[in-house]
Design an enzyme around this catalytic site. Structure first.
Site, PDB file in Angstrom:
ATOM      1  N   PHE A 188       7.218   7.847  -3.181  1.00 53.84           N
ATOM      2  CA  PHE A 188       6.237   8.912  -3.076  1.00 53.84           C
ATOM      3  C   PHE A 188       6.777  10.158  -2.384  1.00 53.84           C
ATOM      4  O   PHE A 188       6.492  11.269  -2.789  1.00 53.84           O
ATOM      5  CB  PHE A 188       5.019   8.395  -2.286  1.00 53.84           C
ATOM      6  CG  PHE A 188       4.039   7.641  -3.143  1.00 53.84           C
ATOM      7  CD1 PHE A 188       2.703   7.967  -3.122  1.00 53.84           C
ATOM      8  CD2 PHE A 188       4.456   6.619  -3.968  1.00 53.84           C
ATOM      9  CE1 PHE A 188       1.787   7.279  -3.916  1.00 53.84           C
ATOM     10  CE2 PHE A 188       3.555   5.922  -4.755  1.00 53.84           C
ATOM     11  CZ  PHE A 188       2.211   6.256  -4.734  1.00 53.84           C
ATOM     12  N   HIS A 232      -1.320  -3.028   0.557  1.00 55.64           N
ATOM     13  CA  HIS A 232      -2.021  -2.045  -0.267  1.00 55.64           C
ATOM     14  C   HIS A 232      -2.477  -2.621  -1.604  1.00 55.64           C
ATOM     15  O   HIS A 232      -2.832  -1.872  -2.510  1.00 55.64           O
ATOM     16  CB  HIS A 232      -1.136  -0.822  -0.491  1.00 55.64           C
ATOM     17  CG  HIS A 232      -0.811  -0.100   0.773  1.00 55.64           C
ATOM     18  ND1 HIS A 232       0.380   0.578   0.974  1.00 55.64           N
ATOM     19  CD2 HIS A 232      -1.504   0.039   1.932  1.00 55.64           C
ATOM     20  CE1 HIS A 232       0.384   1.111   2.194  1.00 55.64           C
ATOM     21  NE2 HIS A 232      -0.741   0.785   2.789  1.00 55.64           N
ATOM     22  N   THR A 248      11.460   2.072   3.954  1.00 55.01           N
ATOM     23  CA  THR A 248      10.244   2.787   4.322  1.00 55.01           C
ATOM     24  C   THR A 248      10.561   3.836   5.368  1.00 55.01           C
ATOM     25  O   THR A 248      11.390   3.620   6.262  1.00 55.01           O
ATOM     26  CB  THR A 248       9.161   1.832   4.857  1.00 55.01           C
ATOM     27  OG1 THR A 248       8.048   2.601   5.339  1.00 55.01           O
ATOM     28  CG2 THR A 248       9.688   0.944   5.970  1.00 55.01           C
ATOM     29  N   SER A 249       9.881   4.983   5.254  1.00 55.64           N
ATOM     30  CA  SER A 249      10.030   6.053   6.237  1.00 55.64           C
ATOM     31  C   SER A 249       9.142   5.820   7.448  1.00 55.64           C
ATOM     32  O   SER A 249       9.183   6.599   8.401  1.00 55.64           O
ATOM     33  CB  SER A 249       9.666   7.398   5.593  1.00 55.64           C
ATOM     34  OG  SER A 249       8.311   7.385   5.151  1.00 55.64           O
TER      35      SER A 249
END
Length: 290
Positions: A84, A170, A239-240
């Protein structure tokens, strides 16, 4: 469900513990932090640092009996699923509405036709296959080393690779349900229809994914918290750590070693026992467990 604040905050017991750990592992942080080729130091030193980092990670995995993996979109990019937030990701493309707007509960309610047009075009990658990271994690679980995969992804690739204990924060595009009667449907209910998919009762078939403005499933959160608290090694990958409240879950980790593997630095790198800035499949694919 309340997510705790920064456990490295000044004056907290947790901050003292991290400071103590930092002192004991300062040399490791300096020598094990790895960045992609082309950075200062030359490729030869990069390769040695990479080898040392992987050796250190393998040693910790061999010593551990309760590993938890926490992963994000970067785990699936090597399977061809765009993330994203990076350059070229979904949030850096042009649409009539921002993705955060389209993927919100209020937009889904107000304009389900446009929601499902975007959802079919941009959120479903059903031909994607597990990559080296997915396969390695499933291998570790089968070997009794990895207890849980906690994922922010909705693609189902961990299960496709063979992982059994997967907590999907999610949700999953593979599950769908009627918003009126609760009947569950497979993904073909969405892909095999046009416009707004409908149940036999006339209700909208909604993807079982967490949209913006919706809360995370409490049972999934409770399971993740329990597993994180019990883990002795936490590996965070792809993941950030920018998506909350999911990213805040790592604050429940009480184990000895935290490993971060991501192509770019994260806000939590300074907390880690080991941080490797490379694609996760490239790293995990090298590790054989005994």
């Amino acid at each position: 469900y309340r997510i705790p604040g920064d456990f490295a905050g000044e004056g907290s017991d947790r901050a003292v513990r991290w400071e103590e750990i930092g002192k004991r592992t300062a040399w490791r942080w300096e020598t094990a932090r790895v960045r992609p080729a082309g950075c200062t130091g030359g490729e030869r030193r990069e390769e040695k640092a990479m080898t040392d980092a992987v050796k250190q990670l393998k040693e910790w995995i061999d010593q551990s009996g309760n590993i938890v993996f926490f992963g994000g979109a970067g785990v699936s990019t090597e399977s061809g699923i765009p993330d994203f937030r990076s350059t070229g990701g979904l949030y850096n493309q042009e649409y009539d509405y921002p993705p955060e707007t389209i993927l919100s509960h209020s937009f889904y309610e107000a304009d389900p036709e446009e929601f499902f047009r975007f959802y079919r075009n941009k959120m479903l990658y059903l031909d994607a296959q597990p990559n080296a990271a997915h396969r390695k994690l499933a291998e570790w679980e089968a070997a009794g080393k990895l207890k849980t995969v906690i994922t922010q992804n909705i693609d189902g690739l961990h299960q496709k690779a063979g992982s059994r204990n997967v907590l999907e924060l999610h949700g999953s595009v593979l599950r769908n349900y009627c918003a009126r009667c609760g009947t569950f449907y497979g993904v073909e209910s969405v892909t095999g229809s046009t416009g707004v998919p409908r149940c036999r009762c006339g209700g909208i078939i909604k993807p079982d994914v967490v949209l913006y403005e919706e809360g995370l499933d409490s049972a999934t959160i409770e399971g993740a918290v329990a597993d994180l608290r019990a883990a002795d090694l936490l590996i965070i990958g792809g993941t950030s750590l920018a998506v909350y409240p999911a990213a805040g879950l790592i604050n429940y980790f009480r184990g000895k070693r935290l490993v971060l593997i991501n192509k770019s630095p994260t806000p939590c790198d300074s907390r880690a026992s080991l941080a490797i800035n490379l694609p996760i499949g490239q790293v995990l694919g090298q590790i054989e467990v005994r």
